[in-house]
Design an enzyme around this catalytic site. Structure first.
Site: not given
Ligand code: G3P
Length: 217
Positions: A83
């Site tokens: 990633k």
């Molecule tokens: O894979 C990306 C994810 O972990 C981000 O999620 O909810 O922190 O925007 P969030």
């Protein structure tokens, strides 16, 4: 649509994996930090558990260092997807690492232009963040639809990996749009089964079964 689980929590992955709900796993530095574990160790354990792609994110920001870290991550297992963030250095690293035969997941995507660049740099996956756009009163699902249209217009092989998913509704909407993958926290995947009418209907069935003395023995 493939389901990836967005966590580094081994127990949560095991629970969903037993149900056939895990086509892959995504992690990021915040999720690894939350696990409290060494990135190489916990990522190896996930790779041993799951056959599908397991995304592990570099923490370097300069292309050369990203490439070095990506190569180290790729040595963990054959199903590692490296990633990298959607920056010019990340795109340079993507081009080199994908050119060496590695799966590369370009993350922190917030626009169709960024997704176009990632496809041209040879990304295996592009991770548009739905929830973080919604947080700004923008429509994250519109971005998924825009990328789907653009990739289909030109036959790009890069898979749309919808990320930053916050609700069961996001999952069904991504499936309607045609995202290749959706990666969600375990709780969101579990919430997809919830419906008040299911609970209500089951309660009625069980009450009637008890009243009628139905026994399957
Ligand atoms: O894979 C990306 C994810 O972990 C981000 O999620 O909810 O922190 O925007 P969030």
């Amino acid at each position: 649509m493939k389901f990836f689980v967005d966590t580094a929590d081994i127990d949560a992955i095991k629970e969903l994996h037993a149900l056939g709900m895990v086509d892959g796993v995504t992690t990021n530095p915040s999720l690894i930090a939350k696990s409290g574990r060494n990135i190489l160790e916990v990522t190896k354990e996930i790779c041993d558990l799951v056959d599908g792609p397991v995304s592990a994110e570099v923490v370097a920001t300069e292309a050369g260092a990203m490439i070095d870290e990506g190569r180290k991550l790729a040595q963990i297992a054959g199903n590692i997807a490296i990633k990298v963030p959607l920056t010019w250095d990340g795109l340079r690293a993507c081009k080199v690492l994908s050119g060496e035969g590695n799966m590369v997941n370009v993350t922190l995507c917030f626009s169709a232009n960024q997704a176009l660049l990632a496809a041209k740099a040879g990304a295996t996956f592009i991770s548009p963040f739905i929830g973080r756009l919604d947080d700004l009163n923008l429509d994250g699902l519109d971005l998924i639809a825009d990328i789907r249209q653009i990739y289909d217009n030109y036959g790009f092989d890069t898979q749309i990996l919808a990320a930053s998913i916050r609700s069961a509704n996001h999952m069904s909407e991504c499936a309607k749009i045609g995202a290749d993958v959706a990666t969600a926290p375990p709780a969101v995947i579990q919430a997809m089964a919830d419906h008040v009418l299911t609970d209500k209907g089951l309660a009625t069935f069980l009450k009637d079964a008890e009243k009628a003395g139905i026994k399957i023995v």
